[in-house]
Design an enzyme around this catalytic site. Structure first.
Site, PDB file in Angstrom:
ATOM      1  N   ASN A  37       0.840  -1.188   0.000  1.00  0.00           N
ATOM      2  CA  ASN A  37       0.000   0.000   0.000  1.00  0.00           C
ATOM      3  C   ASN A  37       0.880   1.244   0.000  1.00  0.00           C
ATOM      4  O   ASN A  37       1.658   1.416   0.920  1.00  0.00           O
ATOM      5  CB  ASN A  37      -0.891  -0.019   1.250  1.00  0.00           C
ATOM      6  CG  ASN A  37      -1.919   1.073   1.225  1.00  0.00           C
ATOM      7  OD1 ASN A  37      -2.114   1.725   0.211  1.00  0.00           O
ATOM      8  ND2 ASN A  37      -2.562   1.301   2.352  1.00  0.00           N
ATOM      9  N   ASP A  47      10.223   2.007   1.213  1.00  0.00           N
ATOM     10  CA  ASP A  47       9.068   1.547   1.995  1.00  0.00           C
ATOM     11  C   ASP A  47       9.305   0.102   2.460  1.00  0.00           C
ATOM     12  O   ASP A  47       8.375  -0.709   2.501  1.00  0.00           O
ATOM     13  CB  ASP A  47       7.767   1.666   1.199  1.00  0.00           C
ATOM     14  CG  ASP A  47       6.526   1.497   2.082  1.00  0.00           C
ATOM     15  OD1 ASP A  47       6.667   1.461   3.320  1.00  0.00           O
ATOM     16  OD2 ASP A  47       5.421   1.401   1.524  1.00  0.00           O
TER      17      ASP A  47
HETATM   18  O1  DOR Z   1       2.814  -1.563   2.176  1.00  0.00           O
HETATM   19  C1  DOR Z   1       2.811  -0.965   3.224  1.00  0.00           C
HETATM   20  N1  DOR Z   1       3.380  -1.457   4.328  1.00  0.00           N
HETATM   21  N2  DOR Z   1       2.200   0.214   3.275  1.00  0.00           N
HETATM   22  C2  DOR Z   1       1.995   0.864   4.428  1.00  0.00           C
HETATM   23  O2  DOR Z   1       1.382   1.889   4.403  1.00  0.00           O
HETATM   24  C3  DOR Z   1       2.498   0.310   5.694  1.00  0.00           C
HETATM   25  C4  DOR Z   1       3.579  -0.653   5.474  1.00  0.00           C
HETATM   26  C5  DOR Z   1       3.829  -1.519   6.668  1.00  0.00           C
HETATM   27  O3  DOR Z   1       4.061  -0.987   7.753  1.00  0.00           O
HETATM   28  O4  DOR Z   1       3.822  -2.746   6.534  1.00  0.00           O
END
Ligand code: DOR
Length: 434
Positions: free
Chosen positions: A287, A314
């Site tokens: 996400n 990310d």
């Molecule tokens: O892919 C994601 N992982 N998007 C997010 O917003 C949070 C993150 C997570 O902390 O795993």
């Protein structure tokens, strides 16, 4: 600490406009000299690294990683996540606050940054913008800033209320740090597990629309404009992992207007589309979600034309038992620290022709500037000796089984990479040897 010499490399330091053969002297953890080949040959260093055939560049910086400590150390710890960072060529990472508990107080921030956590590279953190990331009450920006915060974010839980986001931008402007926003109007994405479109239709899954991302970016830009006009402040909005052409277009326009907006693009968003989900592969679930080809191409274009300011991973480790569930139940996120440089070089350099210098800038000088990391992101004299050595021409395949991370949730297991990291040096210490 004693001297370290790095000789015969192709030194690329975008901030200083250098791309050529140079020798580098590191003394007491700092850059002590950058000279023409041979000029440092009379120095007796404790260690000499022969970088013949290798690129010598400022250590990579990632403004967006999840290290899961405290609270979810079965996924990752600060020690394991930063070891993976070092293996990927990173010398600084910025930890997101969605730990358990949420990093929203000075005590928690100090605990994370404590040497007892055994970070392999320089660790920074962006604490929560609101208590518990609940989007209601701002955290103590001044106290957290004094304790080392380099920005504020509610990360996966975007600040939805206009007045709260406005107050956060004002407080951040006063503290001279960015608000880093995950752009998703979560009122529009309930129950959604991927991008809205043909693939979601085929899989029978509910999809997140482009609208949900763009609306928050457009709203935040409106707030910047309002605050500049009424408060005499110039807030810095940093948009996390942009994934849609429409949101990127809004950022492009805001930059033209002169507002202080920066943004990051994640390697998976310039490499993959939602087709990678295939038959419900949860390793392609994150996400913001993987989008369609037009969006992927727009992310590439934004990196080529400079609208995207930096690359951020990310890095979001999850345990195997969590990803081995039905697609809709599996958590969002993929690991990314060990594959970021290899994908950037493969897709942006080899396929798109972006120069090595630009790619290094997107992964060092630019993120340092966004987060205000003084003395990092370049090989200027006196700066921290944060350095990565990589072999820009070597092709290899990523093997997730060999990761230094505690998790293996990546869609890039077995994928082709370009550019192998040979050594990572953080503040003069060799923290990884490839
Ligand atoms: O892919 C994601 N992982 N998007 C997010 O917003 C949070 C993150 C997570 O902390 O795993």
């Amino acid at each position: 600490m004693s001297d370290l010499l790095i000789l015969n490399g192709r030194l690329i330091d975008p901030a200083n406009g250098i791309d050529g053969e140079r020798d580098l002297l590191v003394r007491d953890g700092r850059v002590a000299a950058v000279e023409a080949p041979g000029a440092l040959k009379n120095i007796a260093a404790a260690e000499t690294i022969d970088a013949t055939g290798q690129v010598v560049a400022p250590g990579l910086i990632d403004v967006h990683v999840h290290l899961r400590e405290p609270g979810q150390t079965y996924k990752e710890t600060i020690a394991t996540g930063t070891a993976a960072a070092a293996a990927g060529g990173f010398t600084s990472v910025i930890a997101m606050p969605n730990t358990v508990p949420v990093n929203d107080t000075v005590a928690k921030l100090e605990w994370m940054l404590d040497a007892a956590r055994r970070s392999a590279v320089k660790l920074f953190a962006m604490p929560a913008a609101t208590l518990g990331s609940m989007g209601v009450t701002l955290t103590d920006f001044e106290a957290l800033r004094a304790a080392g915060a380099v920005g504020f974010t509610d990360d996966g839980k975007p600040v939805l209320e206009d007045h709260v986001m406005r107050a956060a931008l004002v407080a951040a402007a006063r503290a001279e740090v960015p608000i880093s926003q995950h752009a998703e109007d979560t009122r529009l994405t309930g129950g959604c597990s991927m991008n809205a479109g043909q693939v979601a239709f085929r899989l029978g899954l509910r999809g997140m629309t482009v609208e949900a991302e763009a609306r928050i970016v457009e709203r935040d830009i409106r707030l910047l404009r309002e605050i500049e006009a009424t408060e005499g402040l110039r807030p810095h909005l940093h948009v996390q992992h942009v994934s849609t052409a429409r949101a990127m277009e809004a950022i492009r326009a805001a930059k033209r207007e002169g507002l202080h907006v920066t943004c990051e693009v994640a390697p998976h968003h310039f490499t993959l589309t939602d087709e990678a989900i295939g038959d419900y592969d949860t390793h392609a679930k994150m996400n913001p979600p993987l989008r369609v080809e037009a969006d992927r191409a727009a992310m590439v274009a934004s990196l080529l034309d400079g609208t995207a300011d930096c690359i951020a991973t990310d890095h979001a480790p999850h345990a195997a038992h969590e990803k081995e569930q039905e697609f809709e139940r599996a958590p969002n996120g993929i690991t990314g620290l060990e594959t970021s440089l290899g994908l950037a070089l493969r897709v942006l350099h080899r396929e798109q022709g972006l120069s090595l210098s630009r790619i290094i800038a997107l992964m060092s000088a630019a993120p340092a500037a966004i987060a205000g990391l003084a003395g990092r992101g370049s090989l200027s004299m006196g700066h921290f000796a944060d350095v990565v050595l990589f072999d820009a021409g070597s092709e290899w395949r990523y093997d997730a089984a060999k990761t230094l991370s505690r998790s293996r949730n990546t869609p890039f297991d077995g994928a082709e990479m370009l550019g192998k990291v040979r050594a990572t040096i953080c503040e003069g210490r060799v923290v990884y040897r490839g």
